[in-house]
Design a protein around this motif. Structure first.
Motif, PDB file in Angstrom:
ATOM      1  N   PHE A 274       0.825  -1.206  -0.135  1.00  0.00           N
ATOM      2  CA  PHE A 274       0.009  -0.062  -0.123  1.00  0.00           C
ATOM      3  C   PHE A 274       0.846   1.312  -0.076  1.00  0.00           C
ATOM      4  O   PHE A 274       1.858   1.290   0.470  1.00  0.00           O
ATOM      5  N   PRO A 275       0.442   2.241  -0.829  1.00  0.00           N
ATOM      6  CA  PRO A 275       1.260   3.678  -0.878  1.00  0.00           C
ATOM      7  C   PRO A 275       1.067   4.310   0.400  1.00  0.00           C
ATOM      8  O   PRO A 275      -0.169   4.659   0.630  1.00  0.00           O
ATOM      9  N   SER A 276       2.000   4.432   1.135  1.00  0.00           N
ATOM     10  CA  SER A 276       1.976   5.207   2.630  1.00  0.00           C
ATOM     11  C   SER A 276       1.491   6.587   2.292  1.00  0.00           C
ATOM     12  O   SER A 276       0.811   7.332   3.163  1.00  0.00           O
ATOM     13  N   LEU A 392       6.400   4.575  -8.729  1.00  0.00           N
ATOM     14  CA  LEU A 392       6.557   4.643  -7.187  1.00  0.00           C
ATOM     15  C   LEU A 392       7.366   5.456  -6.699  1.00  0.00           C
ATOM     16  O   LEU A 392       7.105   6.234  -5.590  1.00  0.00           O
ATOM     17  N   ASP A 393       8.721   5.848  -7.410  1.00  0.00           N
ATOM     18  CA  ASP A 393       9.470   6.722  -7.020  1.00  0.00           C
ATOM     19  C   ASP A 393       8.800   8.449  -6.869  1.00  0.00           C
ATOM     20  O   ASP A 393       9.273   8.954  -6.281  1.00  0.00           O
ATOM     21  N   ARG A 423       9.132  -0.017  -2.104  1.00  0.00           N
ATOM     22  CA  ARG A 423       8.775   1.362  -2.198  1.00  0.00           C
ATOM     23  C   ARG A 423       7.450   1.702  -1.982  1.00  0.00           C
ATOM     24  O   ARG A 423       6.480   2.398  -2.594  1.00  0.00           O
ATOM     25  N   THR A 424       7.212   1.299  -0.637  1.00  0.00           N
ATOM     26  CA  THR A 424       5.990   1.587   0.086  1.00  0.00           C
ATOM     27  C   THR A 424       6.166   3.035   0.686  1.00  0.00           C
ATOM     28  O   THR A 424       4.935   3.716   0.955  1.00  0.00           O
ATOM     29  N   GLY A 425       7.213   3.553   0.944  1.00  0.00           N
ATOM     30  CA  GLY A 425       7.060   4.840   1.827  1.00  0.00           C
ATOM     31  C   GLY A 425       7.015   4.577   3.288  1.00  0.00           C
ATOM     32  O   GLY A 425       6.884   5.628   4.285  1.00  0.00           O
ATOM     33  N   TYR A 426       6.621   3.314   3.675  1.00  0.00           N
ATOM     34  CA  TYR A 426       6.360   3.011   5.253  1.00  0.00           C
ATOM     35  C   TYR A 426       7.780   3.261   5.793  1.00  0.00           C
ATOM     36  O   TYR A 426       8.806   2.524   5.604  1.00  0.00           O
TER      37      TYR A 426
END
Length: 500
Positions: A274-276, A392-393, A423-426
């Motif tokens: 999931f994208p944070s 994503l980036d 690459r979730t940003g989590y």
């Protein structure tokens, strides 16, 4: 094998003698059978530091003896070419080799055989380079390798890693002879590799790889990428071991090969992440989506019985320290999912599932399940791998996206670390600290508890929901014994033999 089948096999073998070179000969049945045969997809390469597929790993496990091997019963590392791998701080490791090691060309296996091969992996940018730079994190690359004497070398890492000895069974860490390292003729070496293991490569081509072992049966690994052909060949007595089973024979495998089949749990896993940066994906929504997915139905349907439904973040092939049943929200519960979505305020608009093109079939199946269970609009979006990474980036991804991960060595932390690097940003300091503790613990056993705590915290937050892990299938003929497998090498060719 009955008399009719045996007669037919001998006739076929006689015809083959007329049209094939001697290396392709096979006489079936009886004590005079010159070799065992294994069907598998063709390997991409046999250059050890560049091995990238299951067949390459299987052959490498027979042709080379690495510093460690893996115990099929416990999953833990066992000293092999190494006499010891020790460290006072888990950061600077001293590797001592067993004396007397030789390559198949007679040259000695020395400390330089290992450090030189690892340097080549880094310099050439082979597939195994990531194991040295991103997993082991050897300080400064080749700068972290120091030869002390012919049987001793030192490896300095950027940070403590209790699992470093377990990592050394990967093909990326295999040795190469000094003459090959000097010549750098990797193409010639790939055609006829020289290893230090129980088998030597007698022939290697697009159709088969022939492995010979003094005092033992020759093993031929035939290039047979089609699972149905492998399976049929074992049934007909034309092949001894199949390393794949077609989906339509999975249910009959136990009947047709009673006592002669095996499913090998895998170390690779597939997740929806999931994208944070998208606040809509609260933990409640993540849990809802996870409960709405029927993992078993997809595994038995579009994925063709090639996967095991996830019940944890650590795949079942990663031992020791793995626990079953850690993911309660991975259990399919459509009523609970629908109720949880209502409690969370519902979902407005389209839910987009981002994926690479090779995952399209099963992603559509997941999308259909979500549509039916949650009555929401779900649309897959397919991109090339590079396009997805870029999206994503740049944080253009606005929905769950597919993540594939693989444990690099047998420890729970090795399965969890790649999830933090997705690459979730989590970001969660508590989880990161726990995985650091697990990796740098005084022993692999001491690292299990912090890894389990990290897994529990990740499942609670669910930045990625586990879907399934891949597994492998094996069936074999009645004349074979000693079929032994483990997740990091696959089929152990050196243990194969014929029944008396």
């Amino acid at each position: 094998m009955n008399s009719v089948t045996r007669t037919a096999a001998l006739v076929i073998g006689a015809v083959a003698m007329l049209v094939a070179p001697p290396v392709a000969m096979k006489v079936l049945g009886g004590s005079g059978d010159p070799r065992l045969s294994v069907g598998a997809a063709p390997p991409a390469t046999l250059v050890p530091g560049d091995v990238r597929d299951a067949t390459g790993r299987m052959i490498a496990g027979a042709v080379w003896t690495g510093l460690v091997s893996y115990d099929p019963r416990t999953g833990g590392p066992v000293m092999a070419a190494a006499e010891s791998v020790t460290s006072p701080d888990r950061k600077v490791w001293t590797v001592r080799l067993r004396p007397g090691g030789r390559f198949h060309d007679g040259s000695p296996v020395t400390a330089g055989s290992f450090t030189g091969a690892w340097t080549a992996v880094l310099r050439e940018g082979w597939h195994g380079a990531r194991m040295l730079t991103e997993v082991a994190r050897v300080r400064g690359g080749a700068e972290g390798l120091t030869v002390k004497d012919d049987t001793t070398f030192e490896v300095t890492l950027d940070r403590p890693l209790a699992g470093f000895p377990a990592l050394l069974g990967d093909p990326a860490f295999l040795p190469m002879p000094e003459g090959v390292l000097r010549s750098r003729d990797w193409a010639a070496y790939g055609r006829r590799p020289i290893g230090n293991g129980p088998f030597r490569v007698a022939a290697h081509g697009p159709r088969e790889t022939v492995l010979e072992r003094p005092g033992a049966r020759t093993v031929t690994v035939r290039s047979m990428p089609d699972a149905a052909k492998q399976y049929a060949a074992v049934e007909a007595g034309d092949l001894d071991v199949a390393t794949a089973v077609p989906p339509d024979r999975h249910e009959r495998m136990d009947t047709e090969f009673r006592g002669r089949h095996r499913i090998l749990p895998g170390r690779a896993a597939t997740h929806l992440a999931f994208p944070s940066w998208d606040d809509r994906f609260t933990p409640a929504i993540r849990h809802t989506l996870s409960m709405a997915v029927d993992r078993r139905a997809i595994g038995e349907g579009v994925l063709g019985h090639q996967t095991t439904p996830a019940d944890a973040l650590v795949p079942p092939g990663v031992l020791p320290g793995r626990r079953d049943g850690q993911c309660r929200m991975c259990a399919h519960d459509p009523k609970a999912a629908a109720a949880a979505l209502a409690d969370a305020g519902g979902w407005e608009g389209t839910l987009t599932l981002w994926h690479e093109r090779g995952d399209a079939a099963w992603v559509e199946a997941v999308a259909e399940q979500l549509r039916k269970t949650l009555t929401i609009d779900v649309q897959p979006r397919s991109l090339d791998a590079g396009e997805l990474r870029k999206a994503l980036d740049e944080r253009e991804v606005d929905g769950p996206f597919v993540v594939h991960s693989t444990a690099a060595y047998p420890a729970p932390a090795a399965a969890l670390r790649p999830l933090l690097e997705a690459r979730t940003g989590y970001r969660d300091g508590y989880v990161s600290d726990l995985i650091d503790q697990a990796e740098g613990a005084a022993s692999p056993e001491a690292g299990v508890t912090p890894a389990r705590l990290a897994e529990s915290a990740l499942l609670r937050d669910m930045p990625l929901m586990p879907l399934w892990s891949a597994h492998e299938h094996y069936v074999w003929s009645e004349r074979v014994r000693g079929v032994t497998t483990e997740p990091f090498t696959g089929l152990l060719l050196a243990r194969l033999s014929l029944k008396d």
